[in-house]
Design a protein around this motif. Sequence first.
Motif, mmCIF file in Angstrom:
data_model
loop_
_atom_site.group_PDB
_atom_site.id
_atom_site.type_symbol
_atom_site.label_atom_id
_atom_site.label_comp_id
_atom_site.label_asym_id
_atom_site.label_seq_id
_atom_site.Cartn_x
_atom_site.Cartn_y
_atom_site.Cartn_z
ATOM 1 N N ALA A 97 0.802 -1.216 -0.238
ATOM 2 C CA ALA A 97 -0.065 0.025 -0.183
ATOM 3 C C ALA A 97 0.812 1.101 -0.092
ATOM 4 O O ALA A 97 1.796 1.345 0.719
ATOM 5 N N PRO A 98 0.529 2.308 -0.831
ATOM 6 C CA PRO A 98 1.221 3.447 -0.843
ATOM 7 C C PRO A 98 1.028 4.335 0.528
ATOM 8 O O PRO A 98 0.073 4.143 1.226
ATOM 9 N N VAL A 99 2.138 4.649 0.829
ATOM 10 C CA VAL A 99 2.212 5.694 2.090
ATOM 11 C C VAL A 99 1.371 6.916 2.148
ATOM 12 O O VAL A 99 1.967 7.683 1.000
#
Length: 61
Positions: A57-59
């Motif tokens: 998942a992107p931060v």
Amino acid sequence: MSERPVRRVEDYTGTCLVLRALNLFWMLVALMLTLGWPAVLVTAVALDAGLRRLRRAPVRD
């Protein structure tokens, strides 16, 4: 309030990781005793898939 010097706190990261592992272990043992090995395997695969998804998942800032 009194002004006290700010001191360094202890790092409990290792302790926290050990306790998480112990909690996971006893939960899987309890699951195995009540529902059997297939339930443990399904739970382990689901946890692995969830953790892999979190890792990708992107931060967000």
